[in-house]
Design an enzyme around this catalytic site. Structure first.
Site, PDB file in Angstrom:
ATOM      1  N   SER A 515     -11.855 -17.391  43.372  1.00  0.00           N
ATOM      2  CA  SER A 515     -10.851 -17.384  44.427  1.00  0.00           C
ATOM      3  C   SER A 515     -10.548 -18.763  44.974  1.00  0.00           C
ATOM      4  O   SER A 515      -9.939 -19.591  44.319  1.00  0.00           O
ATOM      5  CB  SER A 515     -11.270 -16.433  45.551  1.00  0.00           C
ATOM      6  OG  SER A 515     -10.887 -15.140  45.235  1.00  0.00           O
ATOM      7  N   ASP A 526      -4.714 -29.818  37.774  1.00  0.00           N
ATOM      8  CA  ASP A 526      -3.272 -29.965  37.549  1.00  0.00           C
ATOM      9  C   ASP A 526      -2.781 -31.350  37.955  1.00  0.00           C
ATOM     10  O   ASP A 526      -1.900 -31.933  37.303  1.00  0.00           O
ATOM     11  CB  ASP A 526      -2.503 -28.898  38.333  1.00  0.00           C
ATOM     12  CG  ASP A 526      -2.642 -27.510  37.720  1.00  0.00           C
ATOM     13  OD1 ASP A 526      -3.085 -27.421  36.559  1.00  0.00           O
ATOM     14  OD2 ASP A 526      -2.314 -26.519  38.400  1.00  0.00           O
ATOM     15  N   LYS A 541     -10.401 -14.701  39.449  1.00  0.00           N
ATOM     16  CA  LYS A 541      -9.943 -13.810  40.521  1.00  0.00           C
ATOM     17  C   LYS A 541      -8.816 -14.494  41.274  1.00  0.00           C
ATOM     18  O   LYS A 541      -9.040 -15.389  42.068  1.00  0.00           O
ATOM     19  CB  LYS A 541     -11.117 -13.466  41.428  1.00  0.00           C
ATOM     20  CG  LYS A 541     -10.865 -12.287  42.344  1.00  0.00           C
ATOM     21  CD  LYS A 541     -10.244 -12.714  43.649  1.00  0.00           C
ATOM     22  CE  LYS A 541      -9.927 -11.523  44.503  1.00  0.00           C
ATOM     23  NZ  LYS A 541      -9.266 -11.939  45.760  1.00  0.00           N
TER      24      LYS A 541
END
Length: 782
Positions: A515, A526, A541
């Site tokens: 999470s 990224d 998740k």
């Protein structure tokens, strides 16, 4: 912009239960600021994490609430008593849950034929997770009768028929339990030949349903024979084992007779919510009330571990930092609890026991001792077990907060290099502020790079995950995208404060990182801001849950005591700034290290009916591309070290062993074969202990920094020696010594390798004249 009251937690909501320790509010974690949550798994934060959803109390895979100690061994049963007839309130609750799931769940999907079939399949598994009771004929009969129309019935005009399948199927289940227990109790008194070359395939949720009554009898006789052999290998007399088994079976029968209509409805409606996704749950009035109590209670004393229900076993899902289990080090993720005892009393069988009951047995007064009988992770042979004696305690808040270490690593060309390691167990209130304090102190200590260790971090407060990312990137940069069921997308950005650290950064993750942790790791990957190192992937998740009180939805006049319970349902999904989802795939590290967790059945894709991976348009963000150029060389160097590493060789051996166990859960029923297996395991443990001791002197020098030390401007100090674990009489001295060696924080091959990767990275950056290296050069050796 999504509200910042959201708390996201990683691992499967319906699987989690905090066993533990000092936790009040969900995850029974000790939180001081209850909030409304959108998380899925319990806040495992022992600090002040304002949680959000209920304590992901595990929905038992069998509704039978075994008491374990309420039935005398010779108690006689005449068969299951008739269930309490379902009432109008059961229909009203079921009808409302169905309406909310169809209209408010992220999928926006009616309970059509597909969902009806999922619902029914989930209910079979909830009652009989190991396929030990239902016959194939039962499955075929109820599938033909109800497989396509559970949605029609729950919405139909007939109150009687709406929830009738739940009770009809449960009645058949109790009938099969009664029949099979009768076979087992009779077989327990038989004489078995343990010299025969015979084996038994341990039933699991992947096993076929029992073909017929004859197959059921054969299976149960082998089950009993396996248990009797376990008793002999444990040096127990046959009479003692028979007594234990009969007590277990009587408890199983009694538990079924103690069921009421809401117990059945909880299993039935949870099967419906799980048909939509594994993180949506129905909480019965009892569980909802229990959650409310724990949200106020500031501390529950136990051992510091989180449990999930897995094939009838209470399985360790996480070990809480600073708790008794963490300090002892012998209880590991994936271990299964097969019995629980109080002090020196005889342990009570916990197999197929309702998870909440196992939790209650493990909790207790501070300073008291709990005896756990553990089946090691991945094992299927219940004779190869550990007996652990742990003293209960309240988890200290400070042990669950972020902390730092300074590692002094010798370089091949001479000299040493300081590497800072920040360990973050949970995203609690003030996480970003605390981590910022540690980083500023590490900069003063002139570390050459920082490792952010978020292994086993199951999530927490979403706003803290965003703010933490802001410590490493420019202000007002996107961190995560959140899509609602209507397709609209919100974007959360870092605040206006400037980044406080722009030097070399590495993030460590594993299969239990979920999470909020995945949001941070995904964003830094990224942006090309950090090197991600760890297991094959994180948990995966990427969904958000909210808690709904059903009382607000019920018709006027519905009794408020005990009330209809509550519903937790998935309403949103997370996406990375590059457009990919953290759902299902998680975050794939740039450099993967061997990990035992990869061999265990963990992660989103092991859960039924998980939501699929998809993408959204990427955000507009500045790809820093600070690591990509160096990754091929870093990966090659790491692979060479890992291949030659004795520590990772042991990890690879464990992975191979557990994979074989998962693929073929067969155990021998031959005494000589099983005894040799046990002896071989002891020899292996002794050799590992010897190897660990031999290499201890070569470990890097380590200093610790806590927030308290930073606030008081105290110098970093060597880690305190941990108290040796309490050893049972059943353990050999070699096993005890091996267990004690696990308390050495320096024995962490993944961290050792991450430090070497960081040092390689620094050297490459210096050679390239990169401005990324802002810290001091290597410290000369003295």
């Amino acid at each position: 912009m999504a509200p910042k009251t959201h708390v996201i937690h990683g691992l499967p909501a319906f699987l989690w239960v905090a066993l533990l320790l000092a936790f009040p509010f969900f995850s029974w974690a000790a939180e001081t600021t209850p909030a409304v949550s959108d998380a899925s798994a319990p806040a495992t934060n022992a600090a002040q994490a304002p949680s959000v959803v209920p304590p992901d109390v595990d929905k038992p895979k069998t509704p039978l609430d075994m008491t374990g100690n309420k039935t005398a061994p010779d108690q006689k049963h005449s068969g299951p008593k008739p269930l309490i007839v379902h009432t109008e309130r059961d229909f009203e609750i079921g009808h409302e849950v169905a309406i909310i799931m169809e209209g408010s769940h992220y999928l926006q999907k009616p309970i059509d034929t597909e969902m009806s079939q999922r619902w029914l399949s989930n209910y079979f598994l909830a009652l009989d997770p190991n396929h030990l009771f239902f016959l194939q004929g039962d499955i075929d009969e109820f599938t033909a009768k109800y497989g396509n129309n559970l949605g029609d019935l729950i919405h139909g005009d007939s109150d009687e028929a709406a929830v009738a399948p739940a009770f009809e199927i449960f009645k058949r289940y109790l009938q099969r339990v009664n029949e099979d227990v009768g076979v087992a109790k009779k077989a327990a008194h038989d004489k078995f030949d343990f010299t025969k070359d015979e084996s038994f395939s341990i039933p699991t949720n992947k096993s076929p349903w029992l073909k017929d009554a004859a197959t059921a009898e054969t299976t149960w006789r082998k089950e009993v024979k396996a248990d009797m052999l376990n008793g002999l290998l444990e040096k127990k007399t046959p009479d003692a084992t028979v007594k234990r088994l009969v007590k277990r079976y009587d408890s199983l029968l009694l538990a079924g007779q103690e069921m009421d209509d809401m117990d059945v409805m909880e299993a039935y409606l949870s099967a419906l919510t799980h048909a939509y996704d594994p993180h949506s749950d129905y909480f019965s009035p009892e569980d909802a009330q229990d959650f409310s109590i724990r949200a106020i209670n500031l501390s529950v004393t136990g051992i510091g571990a989180e449990l999930r229900s897995d094939d009838g076993y209470a399985t360790i899902e996480n070990v809480i930092p600073g708790g008794p289990a963490d300090l002892d080090k012998r209880l590991q993720m994936g271990d299964k609890i097969i019995a629980v005892g109080q002090g020196n009393s005889e342990p009570v069988d916990a197999v197929d026991m309702k998870l909440s009951k196992v939790v209650d047995m493990i909790r207790g007064h501070k300073g008291s001792t709990v005896h756990l009988v553990i089946l090691p992770a991945g094992g299927t042979d219940t004779a190869v077990h550990k007996d652990l004696f742990l003293k209960r305690d309240v988890v200290s808040i400070k042990d669950s907060l972020a902390k730092a270490r300074i590692i002094q690593h010798p370089l091949a060309g001479g000299g040493t290099e300081k590497i800072g390691v920040v360990t973050l167990p949970e995203f609690y209130n003030n996480t970003a502020t605390d981590v910022a304090k540690l980083i500023l102190r590490l900069k003063k200590e002139q570390v050459a790079g920082i490792i952010l260790d978020v292994r086993n971090n199951g999530g927490g407060l979403l706003d803290q995950a965003v703010d933490l990312t802001g410590l490493f990137v420019k202000p007002h940069e996107p961190v995560v995208q959140i899509r609602r069921s209507d397709g609209n997308i919100d974007q959360l950005e870092t605040g206006g404060s400037p980044e406080i650290y722009s030097g070399p950064l590495l993030v460590m993750v594993n299969k239990a990182s979920a999470s909020a942790t995945e949001i941070v790791a995904g964003a830094l990957q990224d942006y090309g801001r950090a090197i991600i190192v760890g297991d094959q992937s994180t948990h995966g998740k990427g969904t958000v849950q909210t808690l709904v009180s059903l009382m607000q939805q019920m018709p006027l006049g519905f009794p408020s005591d005990p009330g209809p319970g509550s519903l937790k349902l998935t309403i949103q999904k997370f996406y990375r700034v590059a457009g990919g989802s953290t759902q299902q795939k998680g975050v794939v590290p740039d450099i993967v290290l061997p990990s035992l967790l990869d061999a265990l059945e963990l992660g989103e894709t092991t859960l039924p009916f998980y939501l699929p991976y998809d993408t959204v348009p990427p955000s507009s963000f500045d790809n820093l591309n600070l690591a990509a150029t160096y990754l091929p060389a870093l990966h090659a160097n790491s692979l060479a070290r890992v291949t030659a590493s004795p520590d990772f060789n042991y990890v690879r051996c464990d992975i191979d062993y557990y994979k074989k166990k998962v693929q073929d859960p067969t155990v021998s029923l031959n005494m000589a074969v099983r005894q040799k297996q046990m002896d071989d395991m002891k020899t292996l443990n002794a050799q590992r202990k010897k190897d660990l001791e031999a290499r201890k002197a070569t470990r890097d020098t380590m200093l610790e920094l806590t927030l308290d030390m930073v606030d008081k401007n105290l110098p970093a100090a060597p880690p305190e020696d941990k108290k040796p674990p309490v050893v049972s009489e059943d353990e050999s001295q070699a096993d005890a010594d091996f267990a004690a060696s696990l308390n050495d924080l320096r024995d962490d091959p993944q961290l050792d390798e991450a430090i070497k990767i960081m040092c390689d990275y620094n050297q490459m950056l210096r050679s390239a004249g990169s401005v990324l290296v802002q810290a001091s050069p290597p410290v000369p050796s003295k």
